[in-house]
Motif scaffolding. Sequence first.
Motif, PDB file in Angstrom:
ATOM      1  N   ILE A  40       5.922  10.131  -7.576  1.00  0.00           N
ATOM      2  CA  ILE A  40       4.730  10.960  -7.782  1.00  0.00           C
ATOM      3  C   ILE A  40       3.962  10.618  -9.053  1.00  0.00           C
ATOM      4  CG2 ILE A  40       5.754  12.849  -6.460  1.00  0.00           C
ATOM      5  CD1 ILE A  40       6.029  14.409  -9.128  1.00  0.00           C
ATOM      6  N   CYS A  41       4.676  10.226 -10.112  1.00  0.00           N
ATOM      7  CA  CYS A  41       4.005  10.002 -11.398  1.00  0.00           C
ATOM      8  C   CYS A  41       3.536   8.566 -11.601  1.00  0.00           C
ATOM      9  CB  CYS A  41       4.936  10.388 -12.551  1.00  0.00           C
ATOM     10  SG  CYS A  41       5.354  12.143 -12.618  1.00  0.00           S
ATOM     11  N   ILE A  42       4.265   7.617 -11.046  1.00  0.00           N
ATOM     12  CA  ILE A  42       3.899   6.210 -11.245  1.00  0.00           C
ATOM     13  C   ILE A  42       3.148   5.666 -10.040  1.00  0.00           C
ATOM     14  CG2 ILE A  42       4.683   3.905 -11.828  1.00  0.00           C
ATOM     15  CD1 ILE A  42       5.161   6.008 -14.028  1.00  0.00           C
ATOM     16  N   PHE A  43       3.814   5.598  -8.889  1.00  0.00           N
ATOM     17  CA  PHE A  43       3.165   4.978  -7.737  1.00  0.00           C
ATOM     18  C   PHE A  43       1.911   5.745  -7.316  1.00  0.00           C
ATOM     19  CE2 PHE A  43       7.461   3.033  -6.407  1.00  0.00           C
ATOM     20  CZ  PHE A  43       7.202   1.894  -7.147  1.00  0.00           C
TER      21      PHE A  43
ATOM     22  N   LYS B   7       0.820  -1.213   0.000  1.00  0.00           N
ATOM     23  CA  LYS B   7       0.000   0.000   0.000  1.00  0.00           C
ATOM     24  C   LYS B   7       0.855   1.264   0.000  1.00  0.00           C
ATOM     25  CE  LYS B   7      -3.590  -2.657   0.336  1.00  0.00           C
ATOM     26  NZ  LYS B   7      -4.391  -2.943  -0.889  1.00  0.00           N
ATOM     27  N   THR B   8       2.119   1.119   0.422  1.00  0.00           N
ATOM     28  CA  THR B   8       3.051   2.246   0.450  1.00  0.00           C
ATOM     29  C   THR B   8       4.420   1.757  -0.031  1.00  0.00           C
ATOM     30  OG1 THR B   8       1.931   3.237   2.363  1.00  0.00           O
ATOM     31  CG2 THR B   8       4.167   4.002   1.882  1.00  0.00           C
ATOM     32  N   ILE B   9       5.030   2.516  -0.949  1.00  0.00           N
ATOM     33  CA  ILE B   9       6.376   2.197  -1.426  1.00  0.00           C
ATOM     34  C   ILE B   9       7.208   3.474  -1.379  1.00  0.00           C
ATOM     35  CG2 ILE B   9       7.792   1.311  -3.309  1.00  0.00           C
ATOM     36  CD1 ILE B   9       5.316  -0.146  -4.384  1.00  0.00           C
ATOM     37  N   TYR B  10       8.350   3.399  -0.724  1.00  0.00           N
ATOM     38  CA  TYR B  10       9.262   4.539  -0.654  1.00  0.00           C
ATOM     39  C   TYR B  10      10.331   4.402  -1.736  1.00  0.00           C
ATOM     40  CZ  TYR B  10       7.097   5.303   3.877  1.00  0.00           C
ATOM     41  OH  TYR B  10       6.181   5.522   4.884  1.00  0.00           O
ATOM     42  N   THR B  11      10.579   5.489  -2.451  1.00  0.00           N
ATOM     43  CA  THR B  11      11.646   5.496  -3.436  1.00  0.00           C
ATOM     44  C   THR B  11      12.820   6.293  -2.901  1.00  0.00           C
ATOM     45  OG1 THR B  11      10.846   7.465  -4.600  1.00  0.00           O
ATOM     46  CG2 THR B  11       9.979   5.336  -5.315  1.00  0.00           C
ATOM     47  N   MET B  12      14.031   5.924  -3.322  1.00  0.00           N
ATOM     48  CA  MET B  12      15.232   6.549  -2.788  1.00  0.00           C
ATOM     49  C   MET B  12      16.269   6.761  -3.880  1.00  0.00           C
ATOM     50  SD  MET B  12      15.630   4.417   0.804  1.00  0.00           S
ATOM     51  CE  MET B  12      16.868   5.518   1.442  1.00  0.00           C
ATOM     52  N   GLY B  13      17.117   7.773  -3.670  1.00  0.00           N
ATOM     53  CA  GLY B  13      18.201   8.026  -4.606  1.00  0.00           C
ATOM     54  C   GLY B  13      19.003   9.229  -4.170  1.00  0.00           C
ATOM     55  N   SER B  14      20.080   9.498  -4.893  1.00  0.00           N
ATOM     56  CA  SER B  14      20.913  10.670  -4.656  1.00  0.00           C
ATOM     57  C   SER B  14      21.473  11.137  -5.988  1.00  0.00           C
ATOM     58  CB  SER B  14      22.048  10.340  -3.685  1.00  0.00           C
ATOM     59  OG  SER B  14      22.947   9.404  -4.271  1.00  0.00           O
ATOM     60  N   GLY B  15      22.126  12.309  -6.001  1.00  0.00           N
ATOM     61  CA  GLY B  15      22.606  12.842  -7.260  1.00  0.00           C
ATOM     62  C   GLY B  15      21.447  13.039  -8.217  1.00  0.00           C
ATOM     63  N   THR B  16      21.660  12.773  -9.489  1.00  0.00           N
ATOM     64  CA  THR B  16      20.538  12.900 -10.421  1.00  0.00           C
ATOM     65  C   THR B  16      19.581  11.723 -10.313  1.00  0.00           C
ATOM     66  OG1 THR B  16      21.546  11.794 -12.351  1.00  0.00           O
ATOM     67  CG2 THR B  16      22.038  14.140 -12.033  1.00  0.00           C
ATOM     68  N   ALA B  17      20.046  10.585  -9.765  1.00  0.00           N
ATOM     69  CA  ALA B  17      19.141   9.445  -9.589  1.00  0.00           C
ATOM     70  C   ALA B  17      17.982   9.801  -8.667  1.00  0.00           C
ATOM     71  CB  ALA B  17      19.907   8.244  -9.036  1.00  0.00           C
TER      72      ALA B  17
ATOM     73  N   ALA C 163      13.863   8.826  -8.859  1.00  0.00           N
ATOM     74  CA  ALA C 163      13.090   8.322  -7.718  1.00  0.00           C
ATOM     75  C   ALA C 163      11.891   9.215  -7.447  1.00  0.00           C
ATOM     76  CB  ALA C 163      13.988   8.234  -6.484  1.00  0.00           C
ATOM     77  N   HIS C 164      12.081  10.531  -7.578  1.00  0.00           N
ATOM     78  CA  HIS C 164      10.993  11.497  -7.417  1.00  0.00           C
ATOM     79  C   HIS C 164       9.888  11.237  -8.437  1.00  0.00           C
ATOM     80  CE1 HIS C 164       9.601  15.895  -8.134  1.00  0.00           C
ATOM     81  NE2 HIS C 164       8.843  15.335  -7.219  1.00  0.00           N
TER      82      HIS C 164
ATOM     83  N   ILE D   5      -0.769   4.152  -5.282  1.00  0.00           N
ATOM     84  CA  ILE D   5      -0.010   3.620  -4.149  1.00  0.00           C
ATOM     85  C   ILE D   5       0.594   4.797  -3.394  1.00  0.00           C
ATOM     86  CG2 ILE D   5       2.012   2.262  -3.464  1.00  0.00           C
ATOM     87  CD1 ILE D   5       1.612   0.592  -6.021  1.00  0.00           C
ATOM     88  N   SER D   6       0.399   4.865  -2.102  1.00  0.00           N
ATOM     89  CA  SER D   6       1.017   5.931  -1.322  1.00  0.00           C
ATOM     90  C   SER D   6       2.542   5.819  -1.446  1.00  0.00           C
ATOM     91  CB  SER D   6       0.613   5.835   0.147  1.00  0.00           C
ATOM     92  OG  SER D   6      -0.767   6.098   0.294  1.00  0.00           O
ATOM     93  N   SER D   7       3.193   6.977  -1.584  1.00  0.00           N
ATOM     94  CA  SER D   7       4.629   6.946  -1.797  1.00  0.00           C
ATOM     95  C   SER D   7       5.260   8.240  -1.345  1.00  0.00           C
ATOM     96  CB  SER D   7       4.941   6.697  -3.283  1.00  0.00           C
ATOM     97  OG  SER D   7       6.336   6.588  -3.500  1.00  0.00           O
ATOM     98  N   CYS D   8       6.557   8.180  -1.112  1.00  0.00           N
ATOM     99  CA  CYS D   8       7.340   9.361  -0.759  1.00  0.00           C
ATOM    100  C   CYS D   8       8.762   9.131  -1.257  1.00  0.00           C
ATOM    101  CB  CYS D   8       7.331   9.582   0.751  1.00  0.00           C
ATOM    102  SG  CYS D   8       8.338  10.978   1.293  1.00  0.00           S
ATOM    103  N   VAL D   9       9.371  10.148  -1.841  1.00  0.00           N
ATOM    104  CA  VAL D   9      10.760  10.026  -2.271  1.00  0.00           C
ATOM    105  C   VAL D   9      11.669  10.497  -1.141  1.00  0.00           C
ATOM    106  CG1 VAL D   9      10.728  12.303  -3.392  1.00  0.00           C
ATOM    107  CG2 VAL D   9      12.477  10.632  -4.021  1.00  0.00           C
ATOM    108  N   ILE D  10      12.725   9.731  -0.866  1.00  0.00           N
ATOM    109  CA  ILE D  10      13.667  10.029   0.210  1.00  0.00           C
ATOM    110  C   ILE D  10      15.071  10.138  -0.377  1.00  0.00           C
ATOM    111  CG2 ILE D  10      14.616   9.273   2.420  1.00  0.00           C
ATOM    112  CD1 ILE D  10      12.102   7.471   2.704  1.00  0.00           C
TER     113      ILE D  10
END
Length: 320
Positions: free
Chosen positions: A205-208, A186-196, A200-201, A214-219
Amino acid sequence: MFNVKQMIEEVLSKKEIKNVSFVGCGGSLACFQPAHYYIQEEAKNVKSFYISSNEFVYDTPKSVSENSIVVIASRRGNTAETVEAGRVAKKKGATVVGLQLETGTVMEDVADYIIQFTDGVDNDFAQTKGAYALAIAYEVCQQVEQSGQYDAMVLAMSKMDGILNAARENLIPDAIKFSIDYKDDKTIYTMGSGTAWSAAHQQSICIFMEMQWISSCVIHTGEFFHGPFEITDPNTAYLLFKSTGKTRALDDRAIDFISQYNHHLTVIDGAEHGMNDLGEVSEYYDALFYSGIIGVYNNLLSDMRNHPLSKRKYMWKYNY
Protein backbone atom coordinates in the motif's frame (compact mmCIF):
# COMPACT_ATOMS: atom_id res chain seq x y z
CA MET A 1 16.71 7.67 23.82
CA PHE A 2 13.23 7.34 25.34
CA ASN A 3 13.04 4.87 28.25
CA VAL A 4 10.07 2.59 27.54
CA LYS A 5 10.71 0.44 30.60
CA GLN A 6 10.49 3.46 32.88
CA MET A 7 7.29 4.65 31.17
CA ILE A 8 5.50 1.34 31.75
CA GLU A 9 6.70 1.31 35.38
CA GLU A 10 5.25 4.81 35.82
CA VAL A 11 1.90 3.87 34.29
CA LEU A 12 1.68 0.77 36.49
CA SER A 13 2.40 2.84 39.59
CA LYS A 14 -0.90 4.64 38.93
CA LYS A 15 -3.20 1.93 37.55
CA GLU A 16 -3.59 -1.55 36.12
CA ILE A 17 -2.92 -2.23 32.46
CA LYS A 18 -5.49 -4.63 31.01
CA ASN A 19 -5.15 -3.96 27.29
CA VAL A 20 -3.07 -2.14 24.70
CA SER A 21 -4.37 -0.69 21.43
CA PHE A 22 -2.00 0.02 18.55
CA VAL A 23 -3.64 2.66 16.35
CA GLY A 24 -2.38 4.29 13.16
CA CYS A 25 -2.72 4.68 9.39
CA GLY A 26 -0.72 3.23 6.52
CA GLY A 27 2.89 2.54 7.39
CA SER A 28 2.36 3.71 10.96
CA LEU A 29 -0.27 1.01 11.40
CA ALA A 30 1.77 -1.66 9.61
CA CYS A 31 4.78 -1.19 11.87
CA PHE A 32 2.55 -1.80 14.92
CA GLN A 33 1.54 -5.32 13.86
CA PRO A 34 4.61 -7.05 15.35
CA ALA A 35 3.89 -5.48 18.75
CA HIS A 36 0.26 -6.55 18.56
CA TYR A 37 1.32 -10.02 17.40
CA TYR A 38 3.75 -10.37 20.31
CA ILE A 39 1.09 -9.61 22.93
CA GLN A 40 -1.40 -11.92 21.25
CA GLU A 41 1.12 -14.76 21.21
CA GLU A 42 2.84 -14.26 24.56
CA ALA A 43 0.43 -12.58 27.01
CA LYS A 44 -1.64 -14.62 29.43
CA ASN A 45 -4.29 -12.02 30.22
CA VAL A 46 -3.38 -8.66 28.63
CA LYS A 47 -5.35 -8.06 25.43
CA SER A 48 -4.15 -6.27 22.33
CA PHE A 49 -5.97 -4.43 19.54
CA TYR A 50 -4.58 -3.47 16.13
CA ILE A 51 -6.86 -0.87 14.56
CA SER A 52 -6.80 1.71 11.77
CA SER A 53 -7.19 5.18 13.26
CA ASN A 54 -10.54 6.16 11.82
CA GLU A 55 -12.02 2.77 12.68
CA PHE A 56 -10.92 3.33 16.27
CA VAL A 57 -12.63 6.74 16.21
CA TYR A 58 -15.95 5.42 14.89
CA ASP A 59 -15.92 1.94 16.43
CA THR A 60 -13.86 2.14 19.62
CA PRO A 61 -13.49 -1.20 21.46
CA LYS A 62 -15.64 -1.12 24.60
CA SER A 63 -12.77 -2.42 26.70
CA VAL A 64 -10.76 0.77 26.11
CA SER A 65 -10.85 2.46 29.51
CA GLU A 66 -8.71 3.90 32.29
CA ASN A 67 -6.90 0.54 32.35
CA SER A 68 -5.80 0.86 28.72
CA ILE A 69 -2.74 2.09 26.89
CA VAL A 70 -3.44 3.42 23.41
CA VAL A 71 -0.35 3.80 21.22
CA ILE A 72 -0.70 6.14 18.25
CA ALA A 73 1.84 7.10 15.60
CA SER A 74 2.24 9.72 12.90
CA ARG A 75 5.50 10.75 11.24
CA ARG A 76 4.48 14.40 11.13
CA GLY A 77 2.42 14.21 14.30
CA ASN A 78 -0.58 15.66 12.50
CA THR A 79 -2.46 12.79 10.81
CA ALA A 80 -6.00 13.95 11.49
CA GLU A 81 -7.57 10.53 12.06
CA THR A 82 -4.75 9.44 14.36
CA VAL A 83 -4.84 12.61 16.46
CA GLU A 84 -8.61 12.23 16.78
CA ALA A 85 -8.15 8.61 17.85
CA GLY A 86 -5.90 9.91 20.61
CA ARG A 87 -8.61 12.34 21.73
CA VAL A 88 -11.20 9.55 21.79
CA ALA A 89 -8.85 7.40 23.86
CA LYS A 90 -8.27 10.24 26.33
CA LYS A 91 -12.02 10.66 26.81
CA LYS A 92 -12.16 6.96 27.70
CA GLY A 93 -9.52 7.53 30.37
CA ALA A 94 -6.77 5.64 28.53
CA THR A 95 -3.08 6.50 28.73
CA VAL A 96 -2.08 7.74 25.28
CA VAL A 97 1.44 7.20 23.96
CA GLY A 98 2.29 9.14 20.80
CA LEU A 99 5.14 8.25 18.45
CA GLN A 100 6.30 10.98 16.07
CA LEU A 101 9.28 11.97 13.94
CA GLU A 102 8.82 15.74 14.06
CA THR A 103 8.43 18.05 17.05
CA GLY A 104 6.00 20.83 18.00
CA THR A 105 2.99 18.89 16.69
CA VAL A 106 -0.70 18.66 17.56
CA MET A 107 -0.10 15.11 18.76
CA GLU A 108 1.76 16.57 21.70
CA ASP A 109 -1.49 18.17 22.90
CA VAL A 110 -3.19 14.76 22.97
CA ALA A 111 -0.63 12.26 24.24
CA ASP A 112 0.39 11.60 27.85
CA TYR A 113 3.80 10.46 26.61
CA ILE A 114 5.59 11.49 23.43
CA ILE A 115 8.28 9.30 21.93
CA GLN A 116 10.48 10.87 19.26
CA PHE A 117 11.53 8.14 16.88
CA THR A 118 14.22 8.32 14.23
CA ASP A 119 14.20 7.17 10.65
CA GLY A 120 16.68 6.07 8.04
CA VAL A 121 19.39 3.46 7.69
CA ASP A 122 22.00 5.44 9.65
CA ASN A 123 19.96 5.57 12.86
CA ASP A 124 19.82 3.25 15.85
CA PHE A 125 17.29 0.49 15.18
CA ALA A 126 16.04 0.60 18.79
CA GLN A 127 14.93 4.20 18.23
CA THR A 128 12.78 3.49 15.18
CA LYS A 129 9.00 3.56 15.31
CA GLY A 130 8.38 -0.17 15.05
CA ALA A 131 11.12 -0.98 17.55
CA TYR A 132 9.63 1.36 20.15
CA ALA A 133 6.21 -0.26 19.66
CA LEU A 134 7.71 -3.73 20.08
CA ALA A 135 9.50 -2.57 23.25
CA ILE A 136 6.17 -1.35 24.64
CA ALA A 137 4.70 -4.78 23.95
CA TYR A 138 7.39 -6.81 25.67
CA GLU A 139 7.67 -4.40 28.60
CA VAL A 140 3.90 -4.61 29.22
CA CYS A 141 3.96 -8.42 29.13
CA GLN A 142 6.96 -8.59 31.45
CA GLN A 143 5.91 -5.97 33.97
CA VAL A 144 2.20 -6.74 34.13
CA GLU A 145 2.28 -10.53 34.22
CA GLN A 146 5.87 -11.75 33.77
CA SER A 147 4.93 -13.38 30.46
CA GLY A 148 6.76 -13.48 27.16
CA GLN A 149 10.41 -13.90 26.25
CA TYR A 150 11.76 -10.71 27.75
CA ASP A 151 15.50 -11.38 27.93
CA ALA A 152 15.57 -12.85 24.42
CA MET A 153 13.63 -9.87 23.05
CA VAL A 154 15.98 -7.34 24.64
CA LEU A 155 19.02 -9.20 23.32
CA ALA A 156 17.50 -9.45 19.85
CA MET A 157 16.83 -5.71 19.82
CA SER A 158 20.54 -5.09 20.41
CA LYS A 159 21.52 -7.31 17.45
CA MET A 160 19.27 -5.80 14.81
CA ASP A 161 21.56 -2.97 13.69
CA GLY A 162 24.34 -5.38 12.78
CA ILE A 163 21.96 -7.77 11.03
CA LEU A 164 20.32 -5.00 8.99
CA ASN A 165 23.56 -3.32 7.96
CA ALA A 166 25.03 -6.59 6.69
CA ALA A 167 21.80 -7.61 4.94
CA ARG A 168 21.42 -4.30 3.11
CA GLU A 169 24.87 -4.74 1.60
CA ASN A 170 24.51 -8.43 0.81
CA LEU A 171 21.13 -7.97 -0.86
CA ILE A 172 22.26 -5.35 -3.38
CA PRO A 173 22.77 -7.87 -6.25
CA ASP A 174 19.29 -9.33 -5.66
CA ALA A 175 17.81 -5.83 -5.48
CA ILE A 176 19.42 -4.88 -8.80
CA LYS A 177 17.95 -7.98 -10.44
CA PHE A 178 14.55 -7.21 -8.91
CA SER A 179 14.54 -3.65 -10.26
CA ILE A 180 15.30 -4.90 -13.77
CA ASP A 181 12.83 -7.78 -13.68
CA TYR A 182 9.91 -5.84 -12.18
CA LYS A 183 10.30 -2.37 -13.70
CA ASP A 184 7.56 -2.91 -16.33
CA ASP A 185 5.01 -4.74 -14.17
CA LYS A 186 1.64 -3.04 -13.83
CA THR A 187 0.59 -5.25 -10.89
CA ILE A 188 2.76 -6.78 -8.14
CA TYR A 189 1.39 -9.02 -5.40
CA THR A 190 3.14 -9.09 -2.04
CA MET A 191 2.98 -12.07 0.29
CA GLY A 192 3.91 -13.05 3.83
CA SER A 193 2.80 -14.62 7.09
CA GLY A 194 3.36 -13.99 10.79
CA THR A 195 4.74 -10.51 11.30
CA ALA A 196 6.31 -10.60 7.82
CA TRP A 197 2.74 -10.17 6.54
CA SER A 198 2.69 -6.58 7.81
CA ALA A 199 5.90 -5.76 5.92
CA ALA A 200 4.22 -7.15 2.81
CA HIS A 201 1.15 -5.03 3.61
CA GLN A 202 3.26 -1.89 3.94
CA GLN A 203 5.16 -2.64 0.72
CA SER A 204 1.89 -3.10 -1.14
CA ILE A 205 0.00 0.00 0.00
CA CYS A 206 2.78 2.48 0.81
CA ILE A 207 5.38 1.71 -1.84
CA PHE A 208 3.84 -0.01 -4.85
CA MET A 209 0.49 1.82 -4.76
CA GLU A 210 1.34 5.14 -3.10
CA MET A 211 4.90 5.78 -4.23
CA GLN A 212 5.08 3.89 -7.53
CA TRP A 213 1.44 3.87 -8.72
CA ILE A 214 1.65 0.12 -9.32
CA SER A 215 -1.51 -1.86 -8.66
CA SER A 216 -0.92 -4.22 -5.77
CA CYS A 217 -2.56 -6.47 -3.21
CA VAL A 218 -1.11 -8.15 -0.12
CA ILE A 219 -1.86 -11.88 0.21
CA HIS A 220 -1.39 -13.84 3.42
CA THR A 221 0.29 -17.10 2.43
CA GLY A 222 -2.18 -18.97 4.61
CA GLU A 223 -5.00 -17.58 2.47
CA PHE A 224 -3.26 -18.06 -0.87
CA PHE A 225 -4.90 -21.42 -1.59
CA HIS A 226 -8.36 -20.15 -0.72
CA GLY A 227 -8.83 -18.01 -3.81
CA PRO A 228 -5.78 -15.88 -4.70
CA PHE A 229 -3.72 -18.69 -6.27
CA GLU A 230 -6.14 -18.69 -9.22
CA ILE A 231 -4.53 -15.52 -10.59
CA THR A 232 -1.18 -17.31 -10.99
CA ASP A 233 0.19 -17.56 -14.51
CA PRO A 234 3.81 -17.63 -15.74
CA ASN A 235 4.16 -13.84 -15.59
CA THR A 236 2.24 -12.92 -12.42
CA ALA A 237 4.58 -10.74 -10.37
CA TYR A 238 5.08 -11.88 -6.77
CA LEU A 239 7.26 -10.58 -3.93
CA LEU A 240 7.31 -12.78 -0.82
CA PHE A 241 8.83 -11.94 2.57
CA LYS A 242 9.55 -15.28 4.22
CA SER A 243 8.84 -15.88 7.91
CA THR A 244 11.72 -17.06 10.06
CA GLY A 245 9.30 -18.42 12.66
CA LYS A 246 6.49 -20.88 13.17
CA THR A 247 4.53 -19.82 10.05
CA ARG A 248 7.43 -20.54 7.70
CA ALA A 249 5.68 -23.73 6.52
CA LEU A 250 2.83 -21.59 5.12
CA ASP A 251 5.31 -19.66 3.00
CA ASP A 252 7.05 -22.82 1.79
CA ARG A 253 3.73 -24.24 0.60
CA ALA A 254 3.00 -21.09 -1.43
CA ILE A 255 6.52 -20.97 -2.84
CA ASP A 256 6.35 -24.61 -3.91
CA PHE A 257 3.10 -24.01 -5.80
CA ILE A 258 4.14 -20.75 -7.46
CA SER A 259 7.46 -22.26 -8.55
CA GLN A 260 5.61 -24.90 -10.57
CA TYR A 261 3.53 -22.47 -12.62
CA ASN A 262 5.35 -19.15 -12.49
CA HIS A 263 8.80 -17.68 -13.20
CA HIS A 264 8.28 -14.20 -11.71
CA LEU A 265 8.63 -14.75 -7.95
CA THR A 266 11.14 -13.00 -5.69
CA VAL A 267 11.59 -14.45 -2.20
CA ILE A 268 13.54 -12.56 0.44
CA ASP A 269 14.47 -14.82 3.33
CA GLY A 270 15.71 -13.25 6.54
CA ALA A 271 16.98 -16.66 7.67
CA GLU A 272 19.67 -16.35 4.99
CA HIS A 273 20.68 -12.89 6.24
CA GLY A 274 21.26 -13.17 9.96
CA MET A 275 17.79 -13.38 11.45
CA ASN A 276 18.41 -16.90 12.78
CA ASP A 277 20.91 -15.30 15.17
CA LEU A 278 17.91 -14.00 17.13
CA GLY A 279 16.79 -17.51 18.02
CA GLU A 280 13.17 -18.31 18.80
CA VAL A 281 12.07 -14.64 18.89
CA SER A 282 13.19 -13.88 15.34
CA GLU A 283 9.61 -14.07 14.06
CA TYR A 284 8.66 -11.02 16.13
CA TYR A 285 11.35 -9.00 14.34
CA ASP A 286 10.64 -10.25 10.81
CA ALA A 287 8.48 -7.31 9.74
CA LEU A 288 10.98 -4.76 11.02
CA PHE A 289 13.81 -6.60 9.26
CA TYR A 290 12.00 -6.58 5.91
CA SER A 291 10.89 -2.97 6.29
CA GLY A 292 14.49 -2.12 7.15
CA ILE A 293 16.07 -3.72 4.07
CA ILE A 294 13.44 -3.23 1.37
CA GLY A 295 14.49 0.36 0.76
CA VAL A 296 17.46 -1.02 -1.18
CA TYR A 297 14.99 -2.62 -3.61
CA ASN A 298 12.59 0.32 -3.71
CA ASN A 299 15.21 2.95 -4.45
CA LEU A 300 16.59 0.91 -7.34
CA LEU A 301 13.11 0.14 -8.68
CA SER A 302 12.09 3.81 -8.60
CA ASP A 303 15.28 4.77 -10.43
CA MET A 304 14.73 2.06 -13.04
CA ARG A 305 11.15 3.24 -13.59
CA ASN A 306 12.10 6.93 -13.51
CA HIS A 307 9.41 7.44 -10.89
CA PRO A 308 10.73 9.11 -7.69
CA LEU A 309 9.41 7.72 -4.41
CA SER A 310 8.38 11.26 -3.48
CA LYS A 311 6.00 11.66 -6.44
CA ARG A 312 2.28 12.02 -5.59
CA LYS A 313 -0.96 12.80 -7.44
CA TYR A 314 -3.26 13.41 -4.48
CA MET A 315 -1.53 12.98 -1.13
CA TRP A 316 -0.92 16.28 0.67
CA LYS A 317 -2.19 18.16 -2.44
CA TYR A 318 -5.99 18.04 -1.98
CA ASN A 319 -8.48 17.91 0.84
CA TYR A 320 -9.48 14.33 1.56
